[in-house]
Structure formats: structure tokens, C-alpha cells
Design an enzyme around this catalytic site. Structure first.
Site, mmCIF file in Angstrom:
data_model
loop_
_atom_site.group_PDB
_atom_site.id
_atom_site.type_symbol
_atom_site.label_atom_id
_atom_site.label_comp_id
_atom_site.label_asym_id
_atom_site.label_seq_id
_atom_site.Cartn_x
_atom_site.Cartn_y
_atom_site.Cartn_z
ATOM 1 N N ASP A 1 0.813 -1.224 0.000
ATOM 2 C CA ASP A 1 0.000 0.000 0.000
ATOM 3 C C ASP A 1 0.842 1.267 0.000
ATOM 4 O O ASP A 1 0.472 2.254 -0.631
ATOM 5 C CB ASP A 1 -0.911 0.021 1.233
HETATM 6 N N1 LIG Z 1 2.355 1.266 10.487
HETATM 7 C C1 LIG Z 1 1.219 1.599 11.060
HETATM 8 O O1 LIG Z 1 1.222 2.301 12.086
HETATM 9 C C2 LIG Z 1 -0.087 1.130 10.506
HETATM 10 C C3 LIG Z 1 -1.197 1.188 11.331
HETATM 11 C C4 LIG Z 1 -2.439 0.775 10.820
HETATM 12 C C5 LIG Z 1 -2.543 0.341 9.511
HETATM 13 N N2 LIG Z 1 -1.439 0.304 8.706
HETATM 14 C C6 LIG Z 1 -1.593 -0.074 7.329
HETATM 15 O O2 LIG Z 1 -0.729 -1.108 6.983
HETATM 16 C C7 LIG Z 1 -0.338 -0.961 5.625
HETATM 17 C C8 LIG Z 1 1.146 -0.963 5.591
HETATM 18 O O3 LIG Z 1 1.587 -0.982 4.258
HETATM 19 P P1 LIG Z 1 2.754 -1.911 3.803
HETATM 20 O O4 LIG Z 1 3.040 -1.518 2.398
HETATM 21 O O5 LIG Z 1 3.842 -1.883 4.792
HETATM 22 O O6 LIG Z 1 2.147 -3.357 3.904
HETATM 23 P P2 LIG Z 1 0.915 -4.027 3.116
HETATM 24 O O7 LIG Z 1 0.238 -3.056 2.236
HETATM 25 O O8 LIG Z 1 0.107 -4.706 4.155
HETATM 26 O O9 LIG Z 1 1.623 -5.038 2.192
HETATM 27 C C9 LIG Z 1 2.455 -6.039 2.713
HETATM 28 C C10 LIG Z 1 2.955 -6.852 1.566
HETATM 29 O O10 LIG Z 1 3.938 -7.740 2.038
HETATM 30 C C11 LIG Z 1 3.810 -8.969 1.363
HETATM 31 N N3 LIG Z 1 4.283 -10.022 2.257
HETATM 32 C C12 LIG Z 1 3.645 -10.538 3.327
HETATM 33 N N4 LIG Z 1 4.391 -11.492 3.906
HETATM 34 C C13 LIG Z 1 5.526 -11.588 3.178
HETATM 35 C C14 LIG Z 1 6.683 -12.428 3.257
HETATM 36 N N5 LIG Z 1 6.821 -13.324 4.239
HETATM 37 N N6 LIG Z 1 7.650 -12.244 2.343
HETATM 38 C C15 LIG Z 1 7.503 -11.323 1.367
HETATM 39 N N7 LIG Z 1 6.425 -10.541 1.232
HETATM 40 C C16 LIG Z 1 5.447 -10.677 2.128
HETATM 41 C C17 LIG Z 1 2.355 -9.106 1.026
HETATM 42 O O11 LIG Z 1 2.185 -9.708 -0.248
HETATM 43 P P3 LIG Z 1 2.082 -11.308 -0.388
HETATM 44 O O12 LIG Z 1 0.951 -11.693 0.532
HETATM 45 O O13 LIG Z 1 1.857 -11.502 -1.801
HETATM 46 O O14 LIG Z 1 3.383 -11.817 0.091
HETATM 47 C C18 LIG Z 1 1.868 -7.677 0.933
HETATM 48 O O15 LIG Z 1 1.687 -7.221 -0.370
HETATM 49 C C19 LIG Z 1 -0.899 0.337 5.117
HETATM 50 O O16 LIG Z 1 -2.072 0.118 4.374
HETATM 51 C C20 LIG Z 1 -1.215 1.057 6.395
HETATM 52 O O17 LIG Z 1 -2.293 1.967 6.240
HETATM 53 C C21 LIG Z 1 -0.215 0.679 9.211
#
Ligand SMILES: NC(=O)c1ccc[n+]([C@@H]2O[C@H](COP(=O)([O-])OP(=O)(O)OC[C@H]3O[C@@H](n4cnc5c(N)ncnc54)[C@H](OP(=O)(O)O)[C@@H]3O)[C@@H](O)[C@H]2O)c1
Ligand SMILES: NC(=O)c1ccc[n+]([C@@H]2O[C@H](COP(=O)([O-])OP(=O)(O)OC[C@H]3O[C@@H](n4cnc5c(N)ncnc54)[C@H](OP(=O)(O)O)[C@@H]3O)[C@@H](O)[C@H]2O)c1
Lengths: 469, 108, 108, 469
Positions: free
Chosen positions: D392
């Protein structure tokens, strides 16, 4: 009910005062800060006035009206007189605190001695000493800044001075301790008067050995004291709003004086006891080295050919009231596509932020004002550094001459510019009383004369009126 | 009578003992806030800042109002009126000159 | 008995009336400080910040100590001991894990 | 005397806690902050314990020892489990506040009903409701994060859910008002139990409709609640230290949740009631557009030829525990003189600062971690953007696709790099459940697989071990 009103008003006014200062972090929101401050003050005054124990209203109205009558003209002073006005204002604040403290003591003595507990008495004594020393100290400071005749500008020193001064303070405090322990003895009232007298005296003695030019730092320290006396009043009256507002004022004075001391590379003690400005002037180096002069026409030409001009204003610009002419110069140069920046040293002038208000008064956008730390890396690219009545803040001796009072003070690197034009009236040194080799460097040209007049002529020249001479 | 002076804002109905520790607490917290807020003030605005804090510290006016307006001896009230006048001058001139200076700061 | 619970830190010799306005004042000031201080915390350290504030808010432990250790009925004291245990766990684990994380942040 | 000790300790501990948080503004001083916090806590505990009304010491010692026995292992959890631990800790905090509030009420009821004034009772009720809802809410949150089996990860919704939830809270508060007005009626004790029950229930109901991935924001909000319940306890016990420490905690929770919400471009209400994560997945665009794959050898070559590599880690790096392999990769690349920077999105991962701790754990210097706003202008100069389990936070749809939940969220401009390498396990979308066109851009190459494994192989390849395959 009325109690709740007063308490709520105190919380509310405190919050408003905090926001008021918070909004000063940006010129865009700063005026909102004034509105918040005024509102907070109104709320506090009304909430106090409506309390049931306030039964005489006539004198209150008279005093408030008188405050307006004196206050409005005081707010219209020219900007160059702002330091004096601030000092005068501290004097008034100290006086008010001292008087209220005195009233509290004699009220307690006359009507309810049991209320004069050790804690309350300590607060009263602190309030009175701080209040009255701030009163006379600030008056003296205002006098020195206004260059009133009967107050000597130069520091007045004599042997054993510090011992005498500190002695007076120690006696006042010692007597204070005695009065705290015996608040209702037959002689206590007289002792109290003596304390007031010593505080008044100490205020005068404190300022006598300090030079007129050190006044801004002293004013800031007195600002802190005025704040602390309000805090003491808050302790006496059990009023939290006084405590918070006083603490805000106290921190402000403290921080500004620290900033000034740091920027001048001096310590508090040195400012208060250093008798700065008595330094014997050494023979002007100017006599040995060559001072090169430039004509108005030559200066105009040099400026016209530049692509980056950095203007470094100092105390002389304030004295000459040259800011409006500087604005015209700025217009002439920017019209020609030349980039013009103003390099503002933190202690240029005689009070923190002095240059900024003056230039703002002349409608120069504050985005053109650049702080020392930001402009210095750009100085080697600067074609002309135009020094207007600045001296110490551009003196390269600060970098290496260990025996000068400004050694270690960060300066604006005017000497790194491709060419330097410097405007001043004579070969005299600046505030710190030391020579400035910047003026005799190979690429420096002097324009002797009053800043306002000289810049006026340069502007005329640039505007094409040069032929009139 | 001195009671009502002591707890400036208290009416007899709801008296509150003076809790000096509370006051100390408030003082310490307010100092932290003051240091934090002032350190962030824009350098451009130090001169108006000096007159603004000047006006704010004239909050001592609330003490003078009580001394001037309550049922106290005449001399005490005269002293109070002088203090009130001094504080009021600071409030009026402090806020007005601050605003006058701030009006000058323009972006372009 | 409840008296001493009420003014946790007061001994009968120097009783102080509960001044809720003082408390409100302190709360408002502390919130200002909190907002000011937290906004300046380095973004790098948000995760340790969460565990640090966690440990600090376990200051509720002082309330539990009073409930557990004063001369109260047994059931009340048992409730207090459970609360004390919970707060203590937070203090210990909160500070330890914060320090453990902070140790990892190295400049080079 | 003892009173003064306690009061002085409160002032001192407050100052220490403020410094503790203040020093967190820089990793260099942060550990000093922990020392200040521990000292403040010690001072507060000792000053309370020595008070004369504390006469039973046995249970206190037992409870403290038990706290150590549980607390020490809890502080040794792996870094990936930090969010759960934080949630669990809030649960404990809420429980303690709720229990103390309950004890206070029944103490008053049994021994000194006159002390149950309206103000105190209001504070007790607030403390108990906030405490117990934080207790169960945080337990549920911890469960969801730990992926405990019997707590569903996905949001569970049903029609009228919000009405039911708010209804429960309204009934609890309403009953609270009744108990405040009649604290000593024969039925008040029972009503109090009902309030406790409803608060416990509300905590559970609040979390059920919120997806596991929204837990970090929820945890921050619960952090605020825990702080506020400590404030309420302070009001009840007339203890200013509790009020200040609680207010510090409350502001911290508030600010972190605001930061998260802003960085995700969502509102509080949307997080709490939006049932985010139930979004129907649209057919993966991936099926239509072409996903280009790269081999480990090819990726290693591409990286070797770069001069600026920006690594963009995301939640997947945390899941795979790949940070140590990332460190090896970092070493391999920097050894070759390649500049490697880490681009840290404010909400990458699942808690604020998540990526920073993981990378710090792997000994990557924090000077190599760059914030989003600073790295974005550099992205066009970046030769290879290596996306490790981020989705994301690099999705260009956030810029223009108005109908997606991430529209308006600022992203890291990975798509502006000269080439993109992306590591993930499948073509599944990320947390927000929407497709990511970054993966099918012309200059993007995928490396499918677990992040730890894939990077491990790239490192082997770079270290010259590639021939072993
Ligand atoms: N940081 C905060 O404080 C917080 C709080 C609330 C919400 N969020 C939300 O969390 C999200 C964070 O974004 P992000 O880009 O970090 O993460 P993300 O959008 O959740 O994407 C994580 C990606 O990692 C891949 N993945 C998962 N396990 C893996 C593994 N073992 N090896 C390789 N790839 C793996 C997944 O694809 P596959 O499944 O295909 O592997 C997925 O596409 C945002 O939407 C944000 O709004 C964050
Ligand atoms: N800003 C603060 O808060 C503050 C506080 C305390 C102390 N100070 C001290 O004040 C000094 C400020 O440095 P600065 O460089 O701004 O000033 P400065 O060192 O005092 O020099 C001012 C120069 O202006 C010239 N000048 C005076 N009137 C003039 C006029 N009408 N037209 C043209 N030139 C005129 C003077 O030379 P001529 O006489 O030859 O004309 C003098 O060389 C520093 O030493 C600083 O430490 C500042």
C-alpha cells in the site's frame, strides 16, 4: 458559583495565554496570538471584578481609564524607542507587584496577623524585593537607553562596587528573613519599609556599572524578575493564573537573555558585573592601514553589476532610521533582476529582533530576511556585501583575536564576499570598542556618512537622478 | 476580610485552604510550558515577543483589582489603585504595540 | 480511614481539602506539555515511545500501593494487590523493553 | 513532614517524566530518558510506600515480586510481537485502574459514605468505565494481533452493530449518572457491578468490527483511554502525579493515532466504525496485465550496477523477519561503493516506527533511514528501488483513484525510480485489499517468494556463492 466562575476563568485564560505565545512561532499566525492574549486578559479581569468582595467600583474605573490614557500614547512610540518602552513597562510591572505586596503585608498586620504564615510572608518579601528592584532597575535602564542627560551612558565603576551591591542585596534578604520569622513584632513594619528602600536602592546600583549598550540583555533579565514577582504574588493570593502567566513571562525573559548572551559569547555574570564598554580603546588600526573610499556613483555602479547583493544591517541603520531608504534601494535593485537578501545577525542592533521589526516597518517582505547560519554558506557567491551601520557583527577578529571581548562570537562572513561596501559615519569602532579589519581589506570600499543620507544618494543615482549633483 | 484577599477568588461559601504544593506544581508545569513554547518562537518576532509577554505578565492586574475594590482601609486601596493603573498601562500599551509591530510583517 | 485513601499522600497532621480546580489546572497544563513534548519525539522512536509511555502511565501503581497496604478490609486489599501486580508488570516490562529497543539504535 | 516528602516526590517525579519524554526527541539522548523514567517511578513508589498509613507490607512485596516475574519475560518478546505486548500492557493498565476505582467505591460505601461526593463519584465512574473497557478492548486487540485462533482476524459486522455498541456505552454512562446521584442507595452496589459488566462488554464489542490490521491505531486510542483512566484515578485520590503522568500518556496516544490516521488519510470514525478490510477484493488486474519476473541472478546484477539503491521495506519484511538478511544485503552493496538508503513510510508495517526498530535491530545505522518527505525528491535519481514486502505504501493508485480506500494517502514514489525490484510471495493485494499497478509497470520486475529466502539468495549471489545452485 462565583468561585467556579473565577476558577474556570483562570483555566481558560491560562490556555489562551499559552496559545498566544505558541502562535508567535510564525508571523502568519502571530496576530491571532494577540487576540488570544487580549481575550485571556479580558476574561481574567471580568471574572475578578464580578467577585462579591469587590464592592467599590469607582477607583477601579478611574485607574483603568488612566491606564488607557497613558497606555495608548505609549504604544505609538517610534520603533527605535521600543527598547525604552519595554524597560518602562517592566518598571510599571515591578511597581505594581511591589505595591500589591506592600498592601498585603500591612493589611495582614492591621487586620489578621494570623494569616501572615511563614510561607505567605516569604512570598510577600520575595514579591516586594523583586518588584521594587525591577522598578528602579528598569527605570534606570529606560533612562540609559533614552540617553536621558542625568543618567550616565558609560558604565560607572569604583573599587569594591560589587561588594557594595551584593552587600545591599544581602542585607535586604537578611532583613526579609527576620521579618518572615517575626511578622508582627512592633518594629516589623519599619523593617519592611527598610526592605523596600534597599530593594529600590539595589535596582539603581545594579544598573550603574552596566553600559548603555548592554541594556537589552539587562532588560531581558529584568523581564524574568518581573515575571517571578508575579509568580510570588500568585503564591500570596493563592491565584494560579498569576503563577502560570508569571512563569511564562519569566521563561521568556530567561530564554531571550540566554540567546543574547550566547550570540555575544558572554556569560550572565559578565553582562551584570563585567562593566563592559569601559574597555580602553586601542589606537585605531585605521591610521596605519589604508581605508579605501568609494563614491556614490561608484557604489551604484558596483551594485548594478551584481547578481547577488547581501545587505547586512546593524545598529547604525536603526540610529539613522535608514530602513525606508533601504527599502527604496531594495526596490531599485530587485527591479533590475538582482537578488537581494538581508543577513540578520541575532544580536545586530540593540535588542533581539531589532533589525527584523525595522525592515518589516519598511515593508520589506520577511521572506527576504535570512538568518546568519543560513546566509553564511552563501557568502562566497555574493557579489556585493553592503554593510549598513553594522560593525561588531561583521568583525573577523571574533574568529581569532583571543584578547578581544567579541572573541568566539559567531559573525556574518561579510569578508568572504567578492566585494564589500560599508556605510558608517567615521573610523570609530562599534559597541565593543575594537577595531574592525573588515574595513581595510583589499576588496572593501567605505562610504562615509549617515546611513540614511548615503543610501538616499545611492538610490537617486540608481533612479537616474545622479546627474543632479 | 484578609481571607477574601488571600484566596482572591473564593467566596466565603466555598473556602479552599491554600495548598502551596499545588501552587508549586502549577509553577513547575507552567515553566516547562513557557520554556517549550518560547524556544519555538520565530526569531523574526523577538521584539514583538518582548512586548507581548510584557502585556501578559500584567495579569498582576487581578491582584490590584482586589486590593482596590474590596472593603479595605483607604490607604491600602490607594496603593491598590496606583498598582492597578500601572498594570493597566502595561496591558494597553503592550498589546497595542505588539499588534502594531506584527501588522508590519508581511510575506510579500 | 477513607480519608487517608482520599488524600493519598496526606497524613492526618496536615490535612488538605481536595481542590478539584487545582487538579483540573494541573491536568490542562500537563496536557499542553504532553502534546508539546510528544510532537517533538523523533519519528525513528515511535515504537519505543509507545512502550515508554506505557511504563510511565503505570504510575497508577501508587494508588494500588495505598489500597493494598492501608488498614482496609481484606477483599479490598486483595483487589488492590491484583491491581498492584498488573501495574508492576507494566513498569518492569515497559522500561526493560524500551531500553532493549533503544540500545539497537546506533549511528554507525 | 511525610506529607512534604510525598508532595516533593510528586513534583520531582513529574519533572523526571517530562524529561524522559523530552529526551526521546533524539536517539542519542533517548536512553537517558529511560533512566529518568525509572528514577521518577522509583521516587514515586518509595515516597508512597513510606507514608504512615501503609501498614501492611507483605502483600505489596508479593505483588511487586510477581510483577517482576511476569514483567521480565514479557520484555523479552521478539520485536515482531511488540504490538501485541503493547496491547497486553494497556490491558493490564486498564485493569489496574478499574480495580482501584472499584475498591475506592466499595470502601466509601462501607466505611465513609459522606466521602462519595458527586465529583468524586463522577471520577470513580469515569475511571471504572475507561479502565474496564480498555482492559477487554486491549485484550481483544492483543488477541487479534497475535492471531489467536478463537478471535477472528477479519472484521465481524452485522446490521445495526453501531447502534448496539453505542447503546451499551450509553446505558453504562446513564447508569453511571444514576449512581453518581445516588451513591449509597441500597441498589447502588449492584448498579455499580452492572456498569463494570457493561464496560467489559463494550470493550469486546468495540473491537469485533475492526480488522486485525487496524489494530495499531486502535491500540493508540486505547493508550489514550488508559492515560485518561489514570487521570481519573488522580482526581479520585487527589494525586497530582497521577494526573500529570496520565495526561502525558493520554497525549501520546492521541498524537500517535492522529499521525497514523493522517498518514493513512482516514478519520478516527472511519477507523473505529469503518469496518475497514471487509472491502470486496476486485478481480486482480494482474490477470490482465503482464507481471514480469526476474531471477535472483538478474536481480543481483541489476543491484551491482546501480549507484543509488533505495530499499523500501513494508509489512512483509516484518512478517518474514527478513531484517538480518537485509543487513547482509546492505553490507554487500555498500562494500561495492553503492549508496544504499532506506525509505521509511510513516505507516509501513503495522505500528508507528515499526520498520525503524526492525532495521535498528539488524544494526543498520539510523542515519541510513530516510523519511518519506525527504526521499521522494531523490527518487528520480534512484537506479533501483527495492520493494521488500511493501504494498500500500508504494501504490500509485493513492494519487488518483478516488474510489480506493487509500486515495489521498501520501506514498513513496517507487514508480519514479529507473528500475523497480519487488519482493512478495504472491499476486495478492496488501492490507487495503486493492491492486497495485506498480508491480506491472514497464520497469518493474518481480521476485516472488518469502522475503527472507529471496534476499538470502540475492546475498549469496552477490557474495559470489551464486555458483552453488
Ligand atoms: N504502520 C502503522 O502504524 C499502521 C497502522 C495501521 C494500519 N497500517 C496499514 O498497513 C499498511 C502498511 O503498508 P505496507 O506496504 O507496509 O504493507 P501491506 O500493504 O500490508 O503489504 C504487505 C505486503 O507484504 C507482502 N508479504 C507478506 N508477507 C511476506 C513475506 N513473508 N515475504 C515477502 N512478502 C510478504 C504481502 O504480499 P504477499 O501476501 O503476496 O506476500 C503484501 O503485499 C498500510 O495500508 C497502512 O495503512 C499501518
Ligand atoms: N541586538 C541585541 O540584542 C544586543 C544586545 C546587547 C548588546 N548588543 C551588541 O550590540 C552590537 C551590535 O552590533 P552591530 O554591528 O549591529 O552594531 P555596532 O557594533 O554597535 O556598530 C554600529 C555601527 O554603526 C555605525 N553608525 C552609527 N550611527 C550611524 C549612522 N547614523 N549612520 C551610519 N552608521 C552609523 C557606527 O559607526 P560610526 O560611529 O563610525 O558611524 C558603528 O560602527 C554587538 O556588539 C552586540 O553584542 C546587541
Amino acid at each position: 458559583m462565583m468561585y467556579a466562575v473565577a476558577q474556570f476563568a483562570a483555566v481558560f485564560a491560562t490556555a489562551l495565554f499559552i496559545f498566544s505565545l505558541y502562535w508567535m512561532n510564525d508571523p502568519k499566525t502571530a496576530r491571532r496570538g494577540v487576540v488570544a492574549g487580549v481575550t485571556g486578559m479580558l476574561v481574567a479581569v471580568v471574572a475578578t471584578w464580578v467577585q462579591p468582595q469587590i464592592i467599590h467600583h469607582g477607583w477601579i474605573v478611574v485607574a483603568i481609564v488612566a491606564g488607557f490614557i497613558v497606555g495608548v500614547p505609549l504604544s505609538q512610540v517610534p520603533l527605535t524607542a521600543v527598547p525604552q518602552r519595554t524597560a518602562l513597562s517592566h518598571a510599571f510591572g515591578g511597581l505594581a507587584a511591589g505595591l500589591v505586596g506592600t498592601a498585603e503585608y500591612f493589611l495582614g498586620l492591621g487586620e489578621n496577623p494570623a494569616e501572615l504564615t511563614a510561607f505567605r510572608m516569604s512570598a510577600i518579601v520575595a514579591e516586594v524585593i523583586l518588584g521594587f528592584l525591577t522598578f528602579t532597575g528598569s527605570l534606570m535602564a529606560a533612562g540609559k537607553l533614552q540617553e536621558v542627560k542625568w543618567i550616565p551612558q558609560r558604565p560607572v565603576t569604583y573599587p569594591g562596587q560589587n561588594v557594595v551591591n551584593i552587600g545591599v542585596l544581602v542585607v535586604a534578604v537578611g532583613l526579609g528573613v527576620v521579618v518572615v520569622l517575626h511578622p508582627t513584632a512592633p518594629w516589623s513594619g519599619h523593617a519592611f519599609y527598610v526592605i523596600v528602600g534597599l530593594a529600590v536602592l539595589f535596582g539603581v546600583l545594579l544598573i550603574i556599572p552596566i553600559g548603555g549598550a548592554d541594556m537589552p540583555t539587562v532588560i531581558s533579565i529584568l523581564n524574568s524578575y518581573a515575571g517571578l514577582s508575579a509568580v510570588a504574588m500568585g503564591f500570596v493570593l493563592n491565584n494560579k493564573l498569576l503563577v502560570t502567566a508569571g512563569a511564562l513571562d519569566g521563561s521568556s525573559g530567561l530564554i531571550l537573555s540566554i540567546i543574547m548572551c550566547r550570540a555575544m559569547n558572554r556569560s550572565f555574570t559578565n553582562v551584570l558585573f563585567g562593566a563592559f564598554g569601559t574597555v580602553q580603546k586601542t589606537a585605531a588600526i585605521g591610521e596605519q592601514k589604508e581605508w579605501k573610499q568609494e563614491t556614490v556613483e561608484g557604489a551604484a555602479q558596483l551594485l548594478e553589476q551584481a547578481s547577488l547583493v547581501v545587505i547586512i544591517p546593524g545598529y547604525g541603520m536603526a540610529v539613522a532610521q535608514a530602513q525606508h531608504k533601504v527599502r527604496e534601494l531594495y526596490d531599485q535593485l530587485t527591479k533590475r533582476g538582482i537578488t537581494v537578501k538581508f543577513a540578520i545577525h541575532p544580536v545586530a542592533g540593540r535588542m533581539p529582533g531589532h533589525m527584523n521589526v525595522l525592515l518589516a516597518e519598511a515593508n520589506i517582505p520577511y521572506t527576504a530576511l535570512v538568518e546568519m547560519d543560513e546566509i553564511n554558506p552563501e557568502m562566497p557567491q555574493c557579489d556585493v556585501a553592503l554593510v549598513i551601520g553594522a560593525n561588531d557583527v561583521v568583525n573577523p577578529a571574533a574568529r581569532y583575536k583571543k584578547d578581544t571581548p567579541i572573541y568566539g562570537m559567531p559573525i556574518i562572513d561579510a569578508d568572504k564576499a567578492r566585494a564589500v561596501l560599508a556605510i558608517k559615519r567615521s573610523k570609530n569602532p562599534g559597541f565593543a570598542g575594537i577595531d574592525n579589519e573588515l574595513y581595510v581589506l583589499d576588496n572593501t570600499w567605505m562610504l562615509f556618512g549617515d546611513a540614511k543620507a548615503v543610501i538616499g544618494e545611492v538610490v537617486k543615482q540608481l533612479a537616474g537622478g545622479g546627474g543632479l549633483h | 476580610m484578609i481571607d477574601s484577599l488571600m484566596a482572591t477568588q473564593a467566596v466565603p461559601a466555598e473556602p479552599v485552604a491554600v495548598d502551596y504544593w499545588s501552587m508549586l506544581f502549577v509553577f513547575v508545569l507552567a515553566t516547562f510550558i513557557g520554556l517549550g513554547v518560547i524556544r519555538r518562537v520565530s526569531r523574526l518576532l523577538y521584539t514583538p515577543l518582548m512586548s507581548l509577554t510584557n502585556a501578559i505578565s500584567a495579569i498582576a492586574v487581578v491582584g490590584s483589582i482586589v486590593v482596590t475594590g474590596a472593603d479595605y482601609p483607604r490607604t491600602i486601596r490607594i496603593i491598590g489603585a496606583v498598582a492597578l493603573f500601572a498594570s493597566m498601562t502595561n496591558i494597553v500599551s503592550g498589546f497595542l504595540i505588539t499588534d502594531r509591530m506584527l501588522k508590519m510583517f508581511k510575506k510579500q
